[in-house]
Design an enzyme around this catalytic site. Structure first.
Site, PDB file in Angstrom:
ATOM      1  N   CYS A  78       0.848  -1.215   0.000  1.00 16.65           N
ATOM      2  CA  CYS A  78       0.000   0.000   0.000  1.00 16.65           C
ATOM      3  C   CYS A  78       0.874   1.251   0.000  1.00 16.65           C
ATOM      4  O   CYS A  78       0.603   2.224  -0.722  1.00 16.65           O
ATOM      5  CB  CYS A  78      -0.911   0.018   1.223  1.00 16.65           C
ATOM      6  SG  CYS A  78      -2.087  -1.344   1.310  1.00 16.65           S
TER       7      CYS A  78
ATOM      8  N   CYS B 141     -23.461  39.980  -2.063  1.00 19.49           N
ATOM      9  CA  CYS B 141     -23.815  39.550  -3.419  1.00 19.49           C
ATOM     10  C   CYS B 141     -23.119  38.226  -3.711  1.00 19.49           C
ATOM     11  O   CYS B 141     -22.244  37.783  -2.962  1.00 19.49           O
ATOM     12  CB  CYS B 141     -23.421  40.599  -4.462  1.00 19.49           C
ATOM     13  SG  CYS B 141     -21.645  40.918  -4.534  1.00 19.49           S
TER      14      CYS B 141
ATOM     15  N   CYS C 263     -19.414  38.198  -3.809  1.00 19.33           N
ATOM     16  CA  CYS C 263     -18.766  38.137  -2.493  1.00 19.33           C
ATOM     17  C   CYS C 263     -18.496  36.680  -2.118  1.00 19.33           C
ATOM     18  O   CYS C 263     -17.430  36.347  -1.590  1.00 19.33           O
ATOM     19  CB  CYS C 263     -19.657  38.777  -1.422  1.00 19.33           C
ATOM     20  SG  CYS C 263     -20.035  40.516  -1.693  1.00 19.33           S
TER      21      CYS C 263
ATOM     22  N   ASP D 110     -46.248  15.184  -2.150  1.00 15.06           N
ATOM     23  CA  ASP D 110     -46.510  14.266  -1.052  1.00 15.06           C
ATOM     24  C   ASP D 110     -48.013  13.999  -1.068  1.00 15.06           C
ATOM     25  O   ASP D 110     -48.784  14.806  -1.592  1.00 15.06           O
ATOM     26  CB  ASP D 110     -46.085  14.915   0.271  1.00 15.06           C
ATOM     27  CG  ASP D 110     -46.516  14.104   1.476  1.00 15.06           C
ATOM     28  OD1 ASP D 110     -46.251  12.899   1.503  1.00 15.06           O
ATOM     29  OD2 ASP D 110     -47.153  14.691   2.368  1.00 15.06           O
TER      30      ASP D 110
ATOM     31  N   ASP E  14     -45.837  18.752   3.190  1.00 16.35           N
ATOM     32  CA  ASP E  14     -46.344  19.451   4.382  1.00 16.35           C
ATOM     33  C   ASP E  14     -45.751  18.951   5.690  1.00 16.35           C
ATOM     34  O   ASP E  14     -45.973  19.552   6.732  1.00 16.35           O
ATOM     35  CB  ASP E  14     -47.868  19.312   4.454  1.00 16.35           C
ATOM     36  CG  ASP E  14     -48.290  17.933   4.958  1.00 16.35           C
ATOM     37  OD1 ASP E  14     -47.751  16.928   4.445  1.00 16.35           O
ATOM     38  OD2 ASP E  14     -49.140  17.855   5.864  1.00 16.35           O
TER      39      ASP E  14
ATOM     40  N   ASP F 124     -41.016  15.267   4.900  1.00 18.88           N
ATOM     41  CA  ASP F 124     -40.734  15.821   3.564  1.00 18.88           C
ATOM     42  C   ASP F 124     -39.567  16.799   3.587  1.00 18.88           C
ATOM     43  O   ASP F 124     -39.122  17.246   2.527  1.00 18.88           O
ATOM     44  CB  ASP F 124     -41.964  16.555   3.021  1.00 18.88           C
ATOM     45  CG  ASP F 124     -43.193  15.668   2.913  1.00 18.88           C
ATOM     46  OD1 ASP F 124     -43.044  14.517   2.475  1.00 18.88           O
ATOM     47  OD2 ASP F 124     -44.294  16.122   3.279  1.00 18.88           O
TER      48      ASP F 124
END
Length: 807
Positions: free
Chosen positions: A20, A85, A88, A497, A693, A697
Site C-alpha cells: 500500500c 452579493c 462576495c 406528497d 407538508d 418531507d
C-alpha cells in the site's frame, strides 16, 4: 530555480502494508509540487516536502482517493457574515481554497455559510478568519451551544442597522437632490449641498469605500468598487469646483457640481441592499426546530426498578427507558412492555397514529399518545432516524445553488469594463484634446462613471422581486427568496406528497352502510367510540357528534382489534375484521359489494356488530382536497410531469393517484427515499419542485430546486421550503409558476433598461461624437440619464403588479 519549500504531514487511511505504501509513494511521485516524500506505515501518514508555489493539496487528495485510499480530513460548516452579493461568495470561496491545509471549500451565499474540508493538523481556523477579514468579510469559527441563536441575533442587528443607515441617508439626500435639480442658482447652493452630501458619502456610504479598498488590495473588483469610484470622483470633483470655480471660469467653462449624483447613488444602492436582505430567507430556524423535536431529558429505569430523569446525551445503548403519555420518544428502540399509539407523522407523513406492542420499533422525536410503555435504546445520538433527517436537511441546504444571480454575473464583467473605458477616455483626451485635453478628459471620465452608475442595476432585480413577492402574498403564496422565484419558471417536474398535500391530512368517515339503521344504533356506536383511545374512533365520534350518547355499563379496549361494550344489557363490538372473526360474528353478503369497493379505494373499514351479526360497516379515509384534481390538470397542461410520493401502502396510494390523475407514484417510502428520488431526477437534468407538508418531507424539500410547503403543515416544512401556500390550496402551485415566469420576464426587461442608457450613453460620454459634430455629453445630462434608467426600472416593476393580478 528558487523554491518555497515546506514539510507537511498528511494523515492517511487504508495504508496497511508495504505494498500500500509503495502505491501511495507512486501517487506522490506524480503529484506536481511534491519535492520529497516518505510514507510512514507505522504512523499512517506521509511526510512530504512541497514547493508551496506549485503544490495543490486538493489534487494530491484526489490522486490518493483514486487509488482506493484516503486522506484523513475534517469537514465543517462555518457561518459567514458581511456578504452582499454572489460575487462576495466567490471571493470568500477563492480565499478559503488557497488557505494551507484546505482540500476544498464551497460558499453558499443563500445560507451565508462556508463548507470547508481541511486537514486539522495543517490548517488553522485562525488563519481562515484572518484571510476572510482581510477582504472585508468575517467567519464565525467559535462554537457554542447557542451559536444558532447568536447568529440569528447578529443578522437581525445587521439588518436593523442597514435600515437605519438607509433612512438617514435618504433624509440627507433629499435636500441635495431638490437643490441640485431645481434651485442651483440659490445663494450658497453648492456649499449647502456639500454639507449635506458629506455625511452620506463618508459615513453612510463608508462601507462601499472600505470594501472596495479591501477588494483592490487582492486584485479584485465588485459592485462596491464601481459605487466607490463613481460617487467618490463625483464628490471630489464637485468639492474642487465648489472651492475653486475660477479654475473652470478662466477656461470658459461652467463649474458644475454633482453632489446630488453621489448622494442619490449611495441611497439607492443602500435601498437595494435592504430589499435584497428582506427577500433572503433565514434557514437556520428550520434546523433549530428539527433539533428541538428531541427532548432534552428522558426517564430511565434502573436495574432495581427505580425511575430517574437523565439527559439525552447520557443515554447508552441497551438502557431501559420509559415513554409516558404525551411525551416524545427520546431515541430509536424497541418496545419491551406496555402498549400505546404513537404519532409517527414526522417519519411516514401519515396522520393516523400507529399501535405499538411488544418488540415494535419506535423512533426518536415521534409523539407518544395516551398509553405508556417501556422500550430499549438501540440507536442514540447521530445514529437515530431523526438525526439522520437533520443531517440530510443540513446537507441539502448547504449544497451550492443551481444558478447564480444574473445581475451579479453581469456586474462581474460590467465593473472592470466601465473603469477601463473611463480611464481610456481620460488618456485619449489628454493625448488628442489639445489645450483643453486634460479638462475635457476629466469631465469625460466623470461623465462615464456617473452615467454608468449601477443604481438602476442595483434596483433592477430587487424591485421586480419585491413586487413579485408582494403579489404572491396577496394570492396566498409566501415566497422566501428571490432565487426560487426566478428558478420556478424552469420547473418541468413536480413531486407531491400525498397526506396533507393532495389530501386533507385528517381521517374522516367517507362512507357508511347499515343493515339495521336507526337513531339508537348510531347513538350506541357513538357511545362506544367516544370511550376509545384509537385515533380512528375520533373520526367516527366526529361524524356522529350530533347524537345523544347512551350509558355504557361495561367497556373493554382490545389492543390491535377494537372495542367491546355493554349497553342496555346488550354486548356490541366495533373494530376491524379480526375482531369479528375472534368472536365468530358473521358478515352477510349484504355488505360484500360495499367492502370490496372501499378496499379498492384503499379505505380503512370499521365493523359495528352485536354478538350475532354485523350491523354496519364504516369506511374511513383521508379525503382528497377539492383543488387537487384541477391543480394537477393545470400543471399537466403546462407540460409539467407530476409524480406522487407517499409513505402509505400500495393500495391507498394507487387509489389516490388514480383519483387525482397522477400516472407515476411511489408508495411505502421513507424520508431518505424521497430525497434520493429528487436527486435522481436532478441527475437526469430535470428542474424539480417538491410539494409537501410534513417533517418527513423536509429533506426532499431542502434538496429540490424549488420547494413548496402547505401552510397547514408542519413548521419545519415551511421553514425549509422556498415557498409556502398559506391556504394549502394546490391551485396556487401553477399560479406560483406563472408568477415566476412574469417576474423573470420583468427582471430581464429591467436589466435592459438599466443597461441601454449605458450602452448608448457611455460611448457618447467618453466623447465618441465630439470629432463628428462637436457634441460632448454634459455630466448633468448623464446624471439625468442615470435617473431616467432608474425611473424606467421602477415603473416597469410596478407594471408587474397589473400583469400579476390577471393570474
Amino acid at each position: 530555480m528558487e523554491t518555497h519549500s515546506k514539510i507537511l504531514s498528511i494523515p492517511l487511511e487504508g495504508i496497511h502494508s508495504e505494498h500500500c505504501a509503495l502505491i501511495v509513494d507512486d501517487a506522490l511521485d506524480k503529484t506536481k509540487g511534491v519535492l520529497n516524500h516518505n510514507v510512514e506505515l507505522n504512523n499512517h501518514q506521509a511526510k512530504i516536502e512541497v514547493d508551496t508555489k506549485q503544490f495543490n493539496l486538493k489534487q494530491l487528495t484526489e490522486n490518493i482517493r483514486d487509488l482506493g485510499y484516503d486522506v484523513t480530513t475534517l469537514k465543517k460548516t462555518f457561518p459567514i457574515t458581511g456578504m452582499t452579493c454572489a460575487s462576495c461568495a466567490v471571493s470568500v470561496e477563492s480565499i478559503l481554497s488557497f488557505e494551507e491545509g484546505v482540500v476544498s471549500a464551497a460558499v453558499n451565499y443563500a445560507n451565508a455559510t462556508a463548507t470547508v474540508e481541511y486537514i486539522p493538523g495543517i490548517a488553522k481556523l485562525e488563519n481562515f478568519k484572518k484571510a476572510i477579514q482581510s477582504i472585508g468579510y468575517d467567519i464565525i469559527i467559535e462554537e457554542s451551544e447557542n451559536q444558532e441563536d447568536e447568529l440569528t441575533k447578529h443578522q437581525e442587528q445587521q439588518f436593523s442597522a442597514l435600515k437605519r443607515k438607509t433612512i438617514a441617508a435618504a433624509l440627507f439626500t433629499f435636500p441635495v437632490f431638490v437643490i441640485g435639480m431645481f434651485f442651483m442658482e440659490m445663494p450658497y447652493a453648492n456649499w449647502i449641498m456639500w454639507a449635506f452630501s458629506t455625511p452620506v458619502v463618508f459615513w453612510y456610504g463608508r462601507s462601499f469605500f472600505i470594501n472596495a479598498w479591501k477588494q483592490t488590495k487582492h486584485g479584485k473588483a465588485n459592485m462596491d468598487t464601481l459605487v466607490a469610484l463613481s460617487t467618490g470622483i463625483a464628490y471630489l470633483f464637485s468639492a474642487f469646483n465648489t472651492l475653486f470655480p475660477e479654475f473652470w471660469h478662466s477656461r470658459g467653462l461652467h463649474a458644475h457640481v454633482y453632489f446630488e449624483a453621489a448622494t442619490v447613488v449611495i441611497t439607492f444602492i443602500l435601498l437595494g441592499k435592504v430589499l435584497e436582505e428582506r427577500a433572503k430567507g433565514n434557514t437556520a430556524s428550520a434546523i433549530k426546530k428539527l433539533i428541538g423535536l428531541q427532548p432534552k431529558t428522558v426517564t430511565r429505569i434502573t436495574k432495581d426498578g427505580q425511575q430517574e430523569d437523565i439527559k439525552i446525551s447520557d443515554v447508552l445503548i441497551g438502557d431501559l427507558l420509559l415513554a409516558k403519555p404525551g411525551e416524545k420518544i427520546a431515541v430509536d428502540g424497541s418496545v419491551l412492555s406496555g402498549t400505546s399509539f404513537v404519532d409517527e407523522s414526522m417519519i411516514s407523513g401519515e396522520p393516523i397514529p400507529v399501535a405499538k406492542n411488544l418488540n415494535d420499533k419506535v423512533f426518536a422525536g415521534t409523539l407518544n399518545q395516551k398509553g405508556s410503555f417501556q422500550y430499549k435504546a438501540e440507536k442514540i445520538g447521530s445514529d437515530t432516524l431523526l438525526s439522520q433527517i437533520i443531517q440530510m436537511v443540513q446537507n441539502a441546504q448547504g449544497s451550492k445553488a443551481p444558478v447564480q444571480k444574473l445581475v451579479d454575473k453581469i456586474a462581474g464583467i460590467f465593473v472592470p469594463i466601465v473603469i477601463g473605458i473611463s480611464i481610456l477616455a481620460l488618456i485619449v483626451w489628454i493625448i488628442l484634446g489639445g489645450d483643453n485635453g486634460f479638462t475635457q478628459g476629466l469631465l469625460a471620465m466623470v461623465t462615464v462613471l456617473v452615467i454608468a452608475c449601477p443604481c438602476a442595476l442595483g434596483l433592477a432585480t430587487p424591485t421586480a422581486i419585491m413586487v413579485g413577492v408582494g403579489k404572491g402574498a396577496e394570492k396566498g403564496i409566501l415566497i422566501k427568496d428571490a432565487e426560487s422565484l426566478e428558478l420556478a419558471k424552469k420547473i418541468d417536474t413536480v413531486i407531491f406528497d400525498k397526506t396533507g398535500t393532495l389530501t386533507e391530512g385528517k381521517p374522516s368517515v367517507v362512507a357508511t352502510l347499515w343493515k339495521e339503521e336507526s337513531h339508537q344504533l348510531h347513538s350506541i356506536l357513538l357511545s362506544m367510540e367516544s370511550k376509545s383511545e384509537h385515533p380512528l374512533a375520533e373520526a367516527v365520534t366526529k361524524h356522529y357528534s350530533g347524537m345523544h350518547p347512551q350509558k355504557v355499563t361495561e367497556f373493554e379496549s382490545i389492543t390491535g382489534f377494537g372495542v367491546k361494550a355493554k349497553i342496555e344489557n346488550q354486548v356490541y363490538f366495533a373494530g376491524n375484521k379480526r375482531l369479528l372473526k375472534e368472536h365468530n360474528i358473521t358478515t352477510d353478503a349484504f355488505f360484500s359489494e360495499f367492502i370490496a369497493r372501499q378496499a379498492e379505494l384503499g379505505h380503512t373499514l370499521i365493523y359495528f356488530a352485536d354478538q350475532q351479526k354485523t350491523i354496519a360497516v364504516i369506511a374511513i379515509a383521508d379525503k382528497i382536497k377539492e383543488t387537487s384534481i384541477e391543480a394537477i390538470k393545470q400543471l399537466q397542461a403546462l407540460d409539467i410531469e407530476v409524480i406522487m410520493l407517499t409513505g402509505d401502502n400500495e393500495s391507498t396510494a394507487a387509489a389516490v393517484a388514480k383519483t387525482v390523475g397522477v400516472t407515476e407514484y411511489k408508495a411505502g417510502i421513507l424520508p431518505e427515499d424521497k430525497l434520493t428520488y429528487v436527486k435522481i431526477l436532478q441527475s437526469e437534468g430535470k428542474t424539480v419542485a417538491m410539494v409537501g407538508d410534513g417533517i418527513n418531507d423536509s429533506a426532499a424539500l431542502a434538496q429540490a430546486d424549488v420547494s413548496i410547503a402547505m401552510g397547514k403543515g408542519s413548521d419545519i416544512a415551511m421553514d425549509v421550503a422556498h415557498m409556502t401556500i398559506i391556504s394549502s390550496d394546490l391551485l396556487k402551485v401553477p399560479q406560483a409558476i406563472s408568477l415566476s415566469k412574469q417576474t423573470v420576464k420583468t427582471i430581464r426587461q429591467n436589466l435592459f433598461w438599466a443597461f441601454i442608457y449605458n450602452l448608448i450613453g457611455i460611448p457618447i460620454a467618453a466623447g465618441l461624437l465630439y470629432p463628428i459634430n462637436g457634441f460632448l455629453l454634459n455630466p448633468m445630462i448623464a446624471g439625468a440619464a442615470m435617473a431616467l434608467s432608474s425611473v424606467s426600472v421602477v415603473s416597469n416593476s410596478l407594471w408587474l403588479k397589473y400583469r400579476a393580478s390577471k393570474l
